[in-house]
Design a protein around this motif. Structure first.
Motif, PDB file in Angstrom:
ATOM      1  N   LEU A 421      10.079   4.934  36.960  1.00  0.00           N
ATOM      2  CA  LEU A 421      10.206   3.804  37.197  1.00  0.00           C
ATOM      3  C   LEU A 421       9.773   3.342  35.455  1.00  0.00           C
ATOM      4  CD1 LEU A 421       9.317   2.211  40.330  1.00  0.00           C
ATOM      5  CD2 LEU A 421      11.931   2.046  39.272  1.00  0.00           C
ATOM      6  N   PRO A 422       9.851   2.331  34.730  1.00  0.00           N
ATOM      7  CA  PRO A 422       8.803   1.994  33.653  1.00  0.00           C
ATOM      8  C   PRO A 422       7.470   1.375  33.800  1.00  0.00           C
ATOM      9  CG  PRO A 422      10.973   1.086  33.917  1.00  0.00           C
ATOM     10  CD  PRO A 422      10.624   1.598  34.819  1.00  0.00           C
ATOM     11  N   GLY A 423       6.780   2.330  33.175  1.00  0.00           N
ATOM     12  CA  GLY A 423       4.861   2.294  33.247  1.00  0.00           C
ATOM     13  C   GLY A 423       4.363   3.452  34.067  1.00  0.00           C
ATOM     14  N   GLU A 424       5.214   3.947  34.647  1.00  0.00           N
ATOM     15  CA  GLU A 424       5.063   5.076  35.828  1.00  0.00           C
ATOM     16  C   GLU A 424       5.026   6.825  34.735  1.00  0.00           C
ATOM     17  OE1 GLU A 424       6.016   2.957  39.967  1.00  0.00           O
ATOM     18  OE2 GLU A 424       6.977   4.595  39.395  1.00  0.00           O
ATOM     19  N   GLU A 517      14.237   3.211  27.773  1.00  0.00           N
ATOM     20  CA  GLU A 517      12.916   3.588  27.352  1.00  0.00           C
ATOM     21  C   GLU A 517      14.125   2.937  26.293  1.00  0.00           C
ATOM     22  OE1 GLU A 517       9.272   5.969  25.084  1.00  0.00           O
ATOM     23  OE2 GLU A 517      11.782   7.063  25.972  1.00  0.00           O
ATOM     24  N   VAL A 518      13.252   1.574  25.411  1.00  0.00           N
ATOM     25  CA  VAL A 518      13.609   1.110  24.357  1.00  0.00           C
ATOM     26  C   VAL A 518      12.042   1.297  23.218  1.00  0.00           C
ATOM     27  CG1 VAL A 518      13.890  -1.557  23.019  1.00  0.00           C
ATOM     28  CG2 VAL A 518      14.682  -0.601  26.070  1.00  0.00           C
ATOM     29  N   LYS A 519      13.033   1.515  21.927  1.00  0.00           N
ATOM     30  CA  LYS A 519      12.055   1.572  20.693  1.00  0.00           C
ATOM     31  C   LYS A 519      12.744   1.398  20.079  1.00  0.00           C
ATOM     32  CE  LYS A 519      10.814   6.563  22.256  1.00  0.00           C
ATOM     33  NZ  LYS A 519      11.970   7.800  22.499  1.00  0.00           N
ATOM     34  N   LEU A 520      11.803   0.603  18.226  1.00  0.00           N
ATOM     35  CA  LEU A 520      12.042   0.155  17.755  1.00  0.00           C
ATOM     36  C   LEU A 520      12.075   1.574  16.547  1.00  0.00           C
ATOM     37  CD1 LEU A 520      12.500  -2.352  16.010  1.00  0.00           C
ATOM     38  CD2 LEU A 520      10.157  -1.688  15.214  1.00  0.00           C
ATOM     39  N   ILE A 521      13.038   1.864  15.660  1.00  0.00           N
ATOM     40  CA  ILE A 521      13.574   2.622  14.420  1.00  0.00           C
ATOM     41  C   ILE A 521      13.834   1.829  13.623  1.00  0.00           C
ATOM     42  CG2 ILE A 521      15.113   3.688  16.587  1.00  0.00           C
ATOM     43  CD1 ILE A 521      17.305   2.313  15.944  1.00  0.00           C
ATOM     44  N   ALA A 522      13.127   2.734  12.738  1.00  0.00           N
ATOM     45  CA  ALA A 522      13.162   2.181  10.935  1.00  0.00           C
ATOM     46  C   ALA A 522      13.393   3.670  10.271  1.00  0.00           C
ATOM     47  CB  ALA A 522      12.014   0.727  10.860  1.00  0.00           C
ATOM     48  N   GLU A 523      13.815   3.008   8.827  1.00  0.00           N
ATOM     49  CA  GLU A 523      13.250   4.398   7.860  1.00  0.00           C
ATOM     50  C   GLU A 523      11.784   5.117   7.706  1.00  0.00           C
ATOM     51  OE1 GLU A 523      15.055   3.661   4.414  1.00  0.00           O
ATOM     52  OE2 GLU A 523      17.780   2.882   5.576  1.00  0.00           O
ATOM     53  N   SER A 524      11.146   4.107   7.265  1.00  0.00           N
ATOM     54  CA  SER A 524       9.599   3.996   6.962  1.00  0.00           C
ATOM     55  C   SER A 524       9.172   4.771   8.672  1.00  0.00           C
ATOM     56  CB  SER A 524       8.694   2.866   6.682  1.00  0.00           C
ATOM     57  OG  SER A 524       8.946   1.719   7.278  1.00  0.00           O
ATOM     58  N   PRO A 525       8.043   5.105   8.044  1.00  0.00           N
ATOM     59  CA  PRO A 525       6.806   5.861   8.866  1.00  0.00           C
ATOM     60  C   PRO A 525       6.222   5.070   9.899  1.00  0.00           C
ATOM     61  CG  PRO A 525       7.060   7.851   7.678  1.00  0.00           C
ATOM     62  CD  PRO A 525       8.033   6.166   7.222  1.00  0.00           C
ATOM     63  N   ALA A 526       5.747   3.941   9.540  1.00  0.00           N
ATOM     64  CA  ALA A 526       5.009   2.941   9.935  1.00  0.00           C
ATOM     65  C   ALA A 526       5.764   2.514  10.931  1.00  0.00           C
ATOM     66  CB  ALA A 526       4.142   2.369   8.807  1.00  0.00           C
ATOM     67  N   ALA A 527       6.661   1.886  10.896  1.00  0.00           N
ATOM     68  CA  ALA A 527       7.630   0.998  11.731  1.00  0.00           C
ATOM     69  C   ALA A 527       7.790   1.102  12.718  1.00  0.00           C
ATOM     70  CB  ALA A 527      10.107   1.586  11.030  1.00  0.00           C
ATOM     71  N   PRO A 530       2.857   2.464  16.817  1.00  0.00           N
ATOM     72  CA  PRO A 530       3.327   0.762  17.602  1.00  0.00           C
ATOM     73  C   PRO A 530       1.704   0.887  17.573  1.00  0.00           C
ATOM     74  CG  PRO A 530       2.184   3.589  18.975  1.00  0.00           C
ATOM     75  CD  PRO A 530       3.156   3.345  17.916  1.00  0.00           C
ATOM     76  N   THR A 531       0.689   1.084  16.710  1.00  0.00           N
ATOM     77  CA  THR A 531      -0.897   0.696  16.485  1.00  0.00           C
ATOM     78  C   THR A 531      -0.601  -0.685  15.174  1.00  0.00           C
ATOM     79  OG1 THR A 531      -1.546   2.017  14.988  1.00  0.00           O
ATOM     80  CG2 THR A 531      -2.178   2.815  17.160  1.00  0.00           C
ATOM     81  N   ALA A 532       0.685  -0.106  14.499  1.00  0.00           N
ATOM     82  CA  ALA A 532       0.614  -1.580  13.294  1.00  0.00           C
ATOM     83  C   ALA A 532       1.505  -2.437  13.823  1.00  0.00           C
ATOM     84  CB  ALA A 532       0.756  -0.903  12.513  1.00  0.00           C
ATOM     85  N   HIS A 533       2.152  -2.588  14.673  1.00  0.00           N
ATOM     86  CA  HIS A 533       3.587  -3.322  14.311  1.00  0.00           C
ATOM     87  C   HIS A 533       3.461  -3.699  16.447  1.00  0.00           C
ATOM     88  CE1 HIS A 533       4.997  -2.863  10.972  1.00  0.00           C
ATOM     89  NE2 HIS A 533       5.036  -1.076  11.411  1.00  0.00           N
ATOM     90  N   GLY A 534       2.446  -3.603  17.401  1.00  0.00           N
ATOM     91  CA  GLY A 534       2.060  -3.395  18.304  1.00  0.00           C
ATOM     92  C   GLY A 534       3.008  -3.062  19.314  1.00  0.00           C
ATOM     93  N   PRO A 535       3.135  -3.650  20.724  1.00  0.00           N
ATOM     94  CA  PRO A 535       4.153  -2.315  21.782  1.00  0.00           C
ATOM     95  C   PRO A 535       5.461  -2.218  21.014  1.00  0.00           C
ATOM     96  CG  PRO A 535       3.765  -4.977  22.610  1.00  0.00           C
ATOM     97  CD  PRO A 535       3.080  -4.722  21.050  1.00  0.00           C
ATOM     98  N   THR A 536       6.024  -0.996  21.262  1.00  0.00           N
ATOM     99  CA  THR A 536       7.089  -0.540  21.331  1.00  0.00           C
ATOM    100  C   THR A 536       8.033  -0.288  22.402  1.00  0.00           C
ATOM    101  OG1 THR A 536       6.488   1.727  20.335  1.00  0.00           O
ATOM    102  CG2 THR A 536       6.672  -0.864  18.148  1.00  0.00           C
ATOM    103  N   THR A 537       7.228  -0.052  23.413  1.00  0.00           N
ATOM    104  CA  THR A 537       8.392   0.623  24.475  1.00  0.00           C
ATOM    105  C   THR A 537       7.451  -0.358  25.403  1.00  0.00           C
ATOM    106  OG1 THR A 537       5.897   2.115  25.438  1.00  0.00           O
ATOM    107  CG2 THR A 537       8.111   2.990  23.626  1.00  0.00           C
ATOM    108  N   LEU A 538       8.102  -0.381  26.580  1.00  0.00           N
ATOM    109  CA  LEU A 538       7.712  -0.821  28.183  1.00  0.00           C
ATOM    110  C   LEU A 538       6.382  -0.559  28.154  1.00  0.00           C
ATOM    111  CD1 LEU A 538       8.618  -3.414  30.145  1.00  0.00           C
ATOM    112  CD2 LEU A 538       9.837  -1.090  31.057  1.00  0.00           C
TER     113      LEU A 538
END
Length: 570
Positions: A421-424, A517-527, A530-538
């Motif tokens: 399950l998500p988070g486990e 699992e849901v991820k944020l995908i972008a061209e720049s590595p900083a995207a 998770p420390t720069a933009h907050g939580p990106t996964t469940l």
């Protein structure tokens, strides 16, 4: 001598002559033999089944000069007086015209006197439910403790209208409807004695019209005697024309058209019956009974030796055979549907100002009604389909665009351990059972993803709008990884309520639990940091406080930019 109608001329004069009420006549005869005669009797039942006749015979049996006897002699003067209605000590009172308290008071005064000639003074009160409440209350004490020489016999067609205090003071006997076969037998005897030539089919028609009432059947026979010619026998068809009844043949033709699905044939038959002057409201009631008989005939055992329908089908043997032949290829569920629709339609026909149009609409509905398959047959078909699918996998590309495609997941369902399950923490590879799965090619993955998004759109249109721009990163048995390019889509999909709905839809679509699992995908590595933009996964989203999760749920378009911990850490 004045003419006596058949119902009076052929009225039974002994208990043995009463048709269809052996359970009552046997009890009354045994009570007379053993001297266990009650002081008050209550005879109940529909019209014309022998209540008043049984009361008169009981009065004769108790007062016969050779009795009390279980069978009156019908020869002594007392029996003759009771038969003719001239006995001073046997009083027949009409409850409808003697319903007041004054008439009851007069009865109470008269019971104190001894019988003038007979052994017992007997009061036969017919239609006793018409007596008023005050009159019943005045009669209670006398009915409970009458003088030894007084007997009360109450008769009614509506026992529920009698007070409980009256019912508790009487021995109650319920008269049954007389069976069709017994009515036919009695009518045949009367017709033979009266010199009337009539076929058995015509007698059956008369008995069916009587609806269990011997008096009604005899009244119909009286009408036939008055109109029939002396030479030719009365047949069923001529009797139908004489009494204005619907033909049984027409009922079978209508039901056959319904079973074959010929709505036009139903309308043609109804038009012909209407042109002949048949009463369509009566035809509708006959059709309700006919479809009921078809259903009961289908429920019976067609292989049994005896054709007797018993208490469920009170019909001649030939007609029972005809019913079974017509429904041998139909399921019980289909016949139940026919009966339900016809019974509901009969109410519409009865209330409609145009019964013909209402009946035509009902028959068209019946003729176009899909045949209902038995549950067992449906289960067998489903089992056969499962076996075919298990033996021959179906390619996802062959499936419709808007239809779910759970086939690939079903192939691996038996060999794959439940996903985490998500988070486990995911279970270790050594703890899983070996699950050799076929590799998912890119084309199959994209096709499966489109079907999944279409399924989400049908159930949650708002949730699907966030999946339109998303990409499937990984799709394997028990695992689904989704990539989105906007934080708005990420926060909306990670919302607690939306994510739960997405997980439920995926479970139904893939026929197993799926770790999403849901991820944020972008061209720049900083995207993707998770420390720069907050939580990106469940897993990261579940670390938020309850207040933050509630805020995300209330404001679907919002996102978490940063998380401030206790002590000022960000």
């Amino acid at each position: 001598m004045s003419y006596l109608v058949v119902a009076r001329k052929w009225r039974p004069q002994s208990f043995e002559d009463i048709a269809g009420q052996a359970h009552i006549t046997r009890t009354l005869q045994n009570a007379i033999r053993t001297n266990r005669i009650a002081h008050a009797y209550l005879f109940t039942g529909v019209r014309g089944v022998g209540k008043t006749t049984a009361a008169r015979i009981l009065a004769k049996a108790l007062n016969c000069e050779k009795g009390p006897a279980a069978t009156p002699c019908n020869q002594c003067s007392i029996c003759a007086e009771i038969t003719s209605g001239n006995c001073f000590d046997v009083l027949e009172i009409d409850g409808a015209s003697n319903r007041g308290i004054d008439e009851v008071r007069q009865i109470i005064e008269n019971v104190r006197y001894q019988p003038a000639k007979c052994r017992f003074k007997i009061y036969i009160i017919d239609e006793v439910h018409q007596v008023t409440k005050d009159a019943f209350n005045a009669l209670l004490k006398t009915l409970e403790e009458p003088p030894p020489s007084v007997k009360f016999i109450l008769a009614t067609t509506e026992p529920h209208r009698l007070p409980e205090t009256i019912l508790s003071r009487c021995q109650r006997y319920d008269f049954r409807r007389i069976a069709l076969r017994e009515i036919v037998e009695r009518l045949g005897e009367i017709a033979k004695s009266e010199g009337l030539a009539i076929t058995e089919g015509a007698l059956v028609l008369l008995a069916r019209e009587a609806d269990g009432s011997m008096r009604d059947a005899q009244s119909l026979l009286e009408q036939v005697l008055a109109s029939a010619g002396p030479s030719s026998p009365v047949e069923e068809r001529s009797l139908q024309e004489m009494l204005g009844l619907a033909e049984r043949r027409a009922l079978y033709e209508l039901s056959a058209a319904v079973i074959e699905g010929h709505a036009g044939r139903c309308l043609e038959l109804l038009a012909a019956l209407f042109a002949e002057g048949r009463e369509l409201s009566r035809l509708s009631r006959d059709l309700v009974e006919h479809f009921r008989n078809l259903m009961v005939a289908r429920l019976g055992n067609p292989d049994r030796a005896s054709n007797s329908g018993g208490p469920l089908l009170d019909l001649p043997d030939q007609e029972i055979d005809d019913l079974r032949v017509q429904v041998k290829d139909l399921s019980v569920e289909t016949l139940v549907d026919y009966f339900d629709f016809m019974a509901a339609g009969d109410d519409e026909v009865a209330r409609s100002p145009n019964p013909r149009f209402a009946l035509e609409a009902v028959m068209v509905k019946l003729a176009t009604l899909p045949k209902t398959l038995p549950v067992n047959e449906l289960l067998e078909r489903l089992e056969g389909l499962e076996k075919k699918l298990a033996g021959r996998p179906v390619a996802p590309a062959a499936m419709p665009k808007e239809a779910p495609a759970p086939v690939r997941a079903a192939e691996h369902r038996a060999n794959i351990a439940p996903a985490a399950l998500p988070g486990e923490a995911s279970p270790s590879p050594s703890s899983r059972q070996p699950a050799p799965a076929q590799p998912v090619v890119s084309g199959d993955k994209e096709e499966m993803w489109r079907h999944f998004v279409a399924t989400v759109r049908r159930e949650k249109r708002f949730l699907a709008s966030h999946l339109d721009g998303a990409k499937v990163l990984d799709l394997a048995p028990g695992r689904l990884s989704i990539g989105v390019g906007e934080r708005l889509e990420l926060s909306s999909l990670l919302d607690t309520e939306n994510f739960a709905s997405l997980k439920n839809i995926a479970k139904r679509f893939f026929s197993e639990d799926v770790a999403i699992e849901v991820k944020l995908i972008a061209e720049s590595p900083a995207a993707n940091d998770p420390t720069a933009h907050g939580p990106t996964t469940l897993a990261a989203a579940e670390q938020l406080s309850d207040m933050a999760n509630e805020t995300l749920r209330i404001f679907p378009g919002s996102s978490v930019r940063s998380v401030r911990r206790e002590g000022g850490e960000r």
